[in-house]
Design a protein around this motif. Sequence first.
Motif, short mmCIF file in Angstrom:
data_model
loop_
_atom_site.label_atom_id
_atom_site.label_comp_id
_atom_site.label_asym_id
_atom_site.label_seq_id
_atom_site.Cartn_x
_atom_site.Cartn_y
_atom_site.Cartn_z
N GLU A 272 -2.81 105.21 -19.78
CA GLU A 272 -2.35 105.09 -20.77
C GLU A 272 -2.72 104.48 -22.23
N LEU A 273 -1.30 104.03 -21.66
CA LEU A 273 -0.82 103.41 -22.47
C LEU A 273 -2.25 101.74 -22.69
N ALA A 274 -2.53 101.34 -21.50
CA ALA A 274 -3.17 100.39 -21.74
C ALA A 274 -4.40 100.93 -22.59
N ALA A 275 -4.77 102.34 -21.75
CA ALA A 275 -6.67 102.62 -22.33
C ALA A 275 -6.37 102.75 -24.11
N LEU A 276 -5.11 102.86 -24.65
CA LEU A 276 -5.22 102.67 -26.41
C LEU A 276 -5.93 102.07 -27.19
N ASP A 277 -5.85 100.36 -26.31
CA ASP A 277 -6.42 100.11 -27.87
C ASP A 277 -6.82 98.70 -26.48
N ASP A 278 -7.40 97.94 -26.42
CA ASP A 278 -8.31 96.64 -25.23
C ASP A 278 -7.47 95.25 -26.05
#
Length: 271
Positions: A167-173
């Motif tokens: 979920e955290l990784a999907a917040l911002d590349d």
Amino acid sequence: MVPGSFRGVAFDLDGTLLRSDHSVSPEMRSLCSALTGRGLLLTLISSRPPRSVEQIADSLELQGPWAALNGAVVFSSGRRILDRSPLPEATVEQILARYGRDERVSLNLYAGFDWIVQAADRRVRAEADIVGFAPTVDAGFASRPVTEKLLMITDEGHCDNARLAKELAALDDGIAVARSKDNYIEMTRSRIDKGRALAFIAERRGLSAREMVAVGDGENDIPMLKACGLPIAMGHSPQALKQVAELVVGSNDDSSLTDALSRIFGAAAAR
């Protein structure tokens, strides 16, 4: 493994160089002293904060440079910062706003040599016991400086840790998310990792990363092991790390790593 083929060793700390009680064995200390005495580069590349890495480096009389915060800060003696890579400010604000009041997690902010938390809860106190110093408490992160790393600590055995990391990784590349432990989720700037830190440190000493042996035990060690010339994984490492290792040793509480390095470098550790 031919003695003399490699010019140094990069160590992860927890679960690797350090035993379960967070100490370095006398045998490993003796080996480190012998290798540095031969002019080899021994460096520490850890997710720990710089002050904690510095304490361990000083205790082993290592010359540096060393890397902290998963490679987001590279520094040398005298706390001279050689390289630092802050997180995108907007992403930090987003994560703090979203998870800052979530009692299931403890958020930790790292900026240079500073470690800042909103409250010294039980998870934070446990981390302070491990790293050897206490953080600054700043409710709401009101005076937050430029940040190199965010650490989210959950309870051990929390069933949603893998989902939370995704979920955290999907917040911002623009950020990289890795777990150094099952319940430690670490966020640094994208493409800033232990592999990059190893290359930077080796170059500072006139070497290439391929001339280095690297040892680790966590998911966040994968880039470092991929970058080095001889990747070594601890026996308790996740399978993803073992798959990139050329050598798997035993526990950080036994002599297997010391013995392996002694064979690789043709050095005998004192018993």
